[in-house]
Design a protein around this motif. Structure first.
Motif, PDB file in Angstrom:
ATOM      1  N   ASP A 190       0.833  -1.204   0.000  1.00  0.00           N
ATOM      2  CA  ASP A 190       0.000   0.000   0.000  1.00  0.00           C
ATOM      3  C   ASP A 190       0.866   1.251   0.000  1.00  0.00           C
ATOM      4  O   ASP A 190       0.548   2.242  -0.650  1.00  0.00           O
ATOM      5  N   LEU A 191       1.947   1.224   0.782  1.00  0.00           N
ATOM      6  CA  LEU A 191       2.824   2.393   0.932  1.00  0.00           C
ATOM      7  C   LEU A 191       4.260   1.957   0.653  1.00  0.00           C
ATOM      8  O   LEU A 191       4.775   1.062   1.323  1.00  0.00           O
ATOM      9  N   LEU A 192       4.872   2.603  -0.345  1.00  0.00           N
ATOM     10  CA  LEU A 192       6.252   2.268  -0.714  1.00  0.00           C
ATOM     11  C   LEU A 192       7.177   3.390  -0.258  1.00  0.00           C
ATOM     12  O   LEU A 192       6.851   4.568  -0.432  1.00  0.00           O
ATOM     13  N   LEU A 193       8.331   3.008   0.318  1.00  0.00           N
ATOM     14  CA  LEU A 193       9.279   4.005   0.833  1.00  0.00           C
ATOM     15  C   LEU A 193      10.649   3.790   0.190  1.00  0.00           C
ATOM     16  O   LEU A 193      11.579   3.303   0.842  1.00  0.00           O
ATOM     17  N   PRO A 194      10.791   4.158  -1.078  1.00  0.00           N
ATOM     18  CA  PRO A 194      12.061   3.904  -1.774  1.00  0.00           C
ATOM     19  C   PRO A 194      13.051   5.057  -1.623  1.00  0.00           C
ATOM     20  O   PRO A 194      12.679   6.166  -1.245  1.00  0.00           O
ATOM     21  N   SER A 195      14.309   4.773  -1.900  1.00  0.00           N
ATOM     22  CA  SER A 195      15.292   5.859  -2.068  1.00  0.00           C
ATOM     23  C   SER A 195      16.126   5.516  -3.288  1.00  0.00           C
ATOM     24  O   SER A 195      16.145   4.368  -3.739  1.00  0.00           O
ATOM     25  N   GLY A 196      16.818   6.516  -3.839  1.00  0.00           N
ATOM     26  CA  GLY A 196      17.693   6.289  -4.991  1.00  0.00           C
ATOM     27  C   GLY A 196      16.964   5.604  -6.137  1.00  0.00           C
ATOM     28  O   GLY A 196      15.866   6.016  -6.514  1.00  0.00           O
ATOM     29  N   ASP A 197      17.573   4.553  -6.670  1.00  0.00           N
ATOM     30  CA  ASP A 197      16.971   3.897  -7.844  1.00  0.00           C
ATOM     31  C   ASP A 197      15.980   2.793  -7.464  1.00  0.00           C
ATOM     32  O   ASP A 197      15.555   2.005  -8.310  1.00  0.00           O
ATOM     33  N   GLU A 198      15.581   2.756  -6.171  1.00  0.00           N
ATOM     34  CA  GLU A 198      14.671   1.687  -5.747  1.00  0.00           C
ATOM     35  C   GLU A 198      13.267   1.828  -6.334  1.00  0.00           C
ATOM     36  O   GLU A 198      12.534   0.841  -6.425  1.00  0.00           O
ATOM     37  N   LEU A 199      12.909   3.052  -6.730  1.00  0.00           N
ATOM     38  CA  LEU A 199      11.613   3.251  -7.400  1.00  0.00           C
ATOM     39  C   LEU A 199      11.575   2.447  -8.701  1.00  0.00           C
ATOM     40  O   LEU A 199      10.592   1.779  -9.012  1.00  0.00           O
ATOM     41  N   GLN A 200      12.687   2.513  -9.433  1.00  0.00           N
ATOM     42  CA  GLN A 200      12.787   1.757 -10.685  1.00  0.00           C
ATOM     43  C   GLN A 200      12.807   0.259 -10.390  1.00  0.00           C
ATOM     44  O   GLN A 200      12.136  -0.532 -11.050  1.00  0.00           O
ATOM     45  N   ARG A 201      13.593  -0.135  -9.378  1.00  0.00           N
ATOM     46  CA  ARG A 201      13.702  -1.567  -9.059  1.00  0.00           C
ATOM     47  C   ARG A 201      12.348  -2.141  -8.636  1.00  0.00           C
ATOM     48  O   ARG A 201      11.991  -3.259  -9.011  1.00  0.00           O
ATOM     49  N   ALA A 202      11.595  -1.397  -7.839  1.00  0.00           N
ATOM     50  CA  ALA A 202      10.310  -1.912  -7.348  1.00  0.00           C
ATOM     51  C   ALA A 202       9.277  -2.017  -8.457  1.00  0.00           C
ATOM     52  O   ALA A 202       8.460  -2.937  -8.484  1.00  0.00           O
ATOM     53  N   SER A 203       9.307  -1.053  -9.401  1.00  0.00           N
ATOM     54  CA  SER A 203       8.286  -1.024 -10.450  1.00  0.00           C
ATOM     55  C   SER A 203       8.706  -1.827 -11.674  1.00  0.00           C
ATOM     56  O   SER A 203       7.863  -2.233 -12.471  1.00  0.00           O
ATOM     57  N   GLY A 204      10.008  -2.007 -11.848  1.00  0.00           N
ATOM     58  CA  GLY A 204      10.509  -2.657 -13.055  1.00  0.00           C
ATOM     59  C   GLY A 204      10.465  -1.738 -14.268  1.00  0.00           C
ATOM     60  O   GLY A 204      10.605  -2.186 -15.406  1.00  0.00           O
ATOM     61  N   VAL A 205      10.263  -0.416 -14.019  1.00  0.00           N
ATOM     62  CA  VAL A 205      10.107   0.537 -15.121  1.00  0.00           C
ATOM     63  C   VAL A 205      11.090   1.692 -14.922  1.00  0.00           C
ATOM     64  O   VAL A 205      11.260   2.181 -13.800  1.00  0.00           O
ATOM     65  N   GLU A 206      11.727   2.138 -15.996  1.00  0.00           N
ATOM     66  CA  GLU A 206      12.651   3.280 -15.926  1.00  0.00           C
ATOM     67  C   GLU A 206      11.867   4.594 -15.923  1.00  0.00           C
ATOM     68  O   GLU A 206      10.806   4.685 -16.538  1.00  0.00           O
ATOM     69  N   GLY A 207      12.420   5.614 -15.290  1.00  0.00           N
ATOM     70  CA  GLY A 207      11.811   6.944 -15.320  1.00  0.00           C
ATOM     71  C   GLY A 207      10.792   7.088 -14.196  1.00  0.00           C
ATOM     72  O   GLY A 207       9.952   6.214 -13.984  1.00  0.00           O
ATOM     73  N   ARG A 208      10.862   8.240 -13.481  1.00  0.00           N
ATOM     74  CA  ARG A 208      10.053   8.387 -12.275  1.00  0.00           C
ATOM     75  C   ARG A 208       8.553   8.307 -12.549  1.00  0.00           C
ATOM     76  O   ARG A 208       7.821   7.564 -11.892  1.00  0.00           O
ATOM     77  N   ASP A 209       8.071   9.074 -13.538  1.00  0.00           N
ATOM     78  CA  ASP A 209       6.623   9.127 -13.758  1.00  0.00           C
ATOM     79  C   ASP A 209       6.068   7.778 -14.206  1.00  0.00           C
ATOM     80  O   ASP A 209       5.009   7.347 -13.746  1.00  0.00           O
TER      81      ASP A 209
END
Ligand code: ATP
Length: 317
Positions: A190-209
Motif C-alpha cells: 500500500d505504501l512504498l518508501l524507496p530511495s535512490g533507484d529503488e523506485l525503478q527496481r520496485a516497479s521494473g520501469v525506468e523513469g520516475r513518472d
C-alpha cells in the motif's frame, strides 16, 4: 486495527572510531549499538507513539540482551522475538571511508538474526496486527522471507495494510528467489518508501513518472520517496506531489536515517496525521538520527521531534 509489525534482522553494530578503509589493521572500535534495519524501523515506530511489535531472533548473549532491553524500553512488543541458544546475536562491524561510503563485516546469515521461523508467538502477533512493514534486506534470508510472506497474507486478509522499504544493499546477494519474493511483496504494498533507484527496481520501469504510474496501477496508494539531504516527496494517484526539504543538520552517522524516516512516516499516517505533517515528522526523524553516532541512538520520541522541528531550520532547496 492492531500493531505495526516488522520481521527481520536484529543486530548489534560495532563501529570504528576513526575514518578509513576497512579493517586490515587494528582500529579502535565502539559498540555494541542496537541495529538492523527492521529493528531501527520498529524502534522509531514505538518512540513516536505507535503500537509496534518485532519478529526476529537474537542469541542468548549480552548483545542480544542489550538489544532486546533497548527495544522493550522504547515500547516495542518483543514477545515474538526468539532467543536462540545455539547461535550468537548478529553483528555488523562498520568503518566509514573519507568519502562517506562504508565498509562492513557482517555476521547475519550464520547468526540468530537469520534463523527464525513461524512460531506460536509469531502466529498470535500476526493474527492481531494491523500493518506489516517489510524491509527488502530481510527477504534475502529464506526463513525470514517465509515468515514475512505468511504474515503479509494474514495481515492483508483481515483488512490490514503493508508498507515496503526496498532497502537494497550492495553487500547482499539477490538471487532469483529473493527477486520473486520481492515482486510478490510489491504486489501487496500500500505504501512504498524507496530511495535512490529503488523506485525503478520496485516497479521494473525506468523513469520516475512511468515507475509511479505502474506502481499505482498495481495498487500502491502512496510512495514516499526519500532523497537524503534533499528531503522527501510523497506521491499519490491523482493528487499533486507533496515535497518537504530536509532539516539542516551536521551529519555524524548516516546509518538508520531511512529506517527512522520510515518508522515515523508509517506511524504518523497510521495515527491519522496528514501527509504534510507525517512528512515533517519523518524528515525530522531521519535528520535527528544522523546527528548521533549509532544506528538508532537518534531515534526521537514525538516530544523530541517537536523540539527538533521547532529548533532546526530547513535546508535551502
Ligand atoms: P539509509 O539506507 O542510509 O538508512 P535511505 O537511503 O533509505 O537511508 P535517506 O534518503 O538517506 O534514506 O534518508 C532518509 C531521510 O532522512 C531523508 O529523506 C531526509 O529527510 C533525512 N536525512 C537523511 N540524511 C540527512 C542529512 N544529512 N541531513 C538532513 N536530513 C537527512
Amino acid at each position: 486495527l492492531g500493531p505495526t509489525i516488522c520481521a527481520g534482522e536484529i543486530l548489534v553494530e560495532i563501529m570504528a572510531t576513526s575514518v578509513g578503509e576497512g579493517f586490515s589493521a587494528p582500529v579502535e572500535m565502539i559498540g555494541p549499538y542496537p541495529s538492523g534495519a527492521p529493528a531501527i524501523f520498529i524502534d522509531q515506530c514505538a518512540r513516536v507513539g505507535g503500537s509496534a511489535a518485532m519478529i526476529g531472533a537474537v542469541g542468548r548473549d549480552d548483545f542480544g540482551r542489550v538489544t532486546l532491553d533497548r527495544l522493550a524500553a522504547d515500547g516495542v512488543d518483543i514477545s515474538a522475538v526468539a532467543v536462540d541458544p545455539d547461535h550468537p546475536t548478529g553483528t555488523a562491524f562498520v568503518r566509514y571511508r573519507p568519502d562517506g561510503d562504508r565498509d562492513f563485516v557482517y555476521n547475519i546469515t550464520r547468526s540468530a538474526a537469520a534463523r527464525f521461523g513461524w512460531t506460536d508467538a509469531v502466529e498470535a502477533l500476526a493474527a492481531r496486527a494491523g500493518h506489516l512493514h517489510v524491509m527488502g534486506s530481510a527477504l534475502v534470508m529464506a526463513g525470514a522471507a517465509e515468515v514475512i510472506e505468511a504474515a503479509a497474507r494474514l495481515v492483508k486478509a483481515r483488512g490490514g495494510t503493508l508498507s515496503l522499504d526496498p532497502n537494497l544493499r550492495k553487500e547482499l546477494a539477490y538471487g532469483a528467489d529473493t527477486e520473486r519474493r520481492f515482486a510478490e511483496i510489491v504486489a501487496m504494498t500500500d505504501l512504498l518508501l524507496p530511495s535512490g533507484d529503488e523506485l525503478q527496481r520496485a516497479s521494473g520501469v525506468e523513469g520516475r513518472d512511468a515507475a509511479l504510474a505502474r506502481l499505482f496501477a498495481m495498487g500502491v496508494r502512496e510512495v514516499a520517496l526519500k532523497q537524503g539531504r534533499a528531503g522527501a516527496t510523497v506521491h499519490r494517484p491523482d493528487l499533486p506531489p507533496v515535497h518537504a526539504e530536509a532539516f539542516a543538520v551536521d551529519e555524524i552517522d548516516p546509518t538508520g536515517a531511512g529506517d527512522c524516516f520510515g518508522g515515523a512516516y508509517v506511524t504518523c499516517r497510521r495515527l491519522g496525521l496528514s501527509v504534510e505533517d507525517a512528512l515533517t515528522y519523518a524528515n525530522a526523524a531521519g535528520a535527528r538520527n544522523v546527528t548521533m553516532r549509532g544506528p538508532m541512538e537518534g531515534a526521537g520520541t514525538r516530544a523530541d521531534l517537536d523540539r527538533f522541528i521547532a529548533a532546526t531550520p530547513r535546508r535551502a532547496p
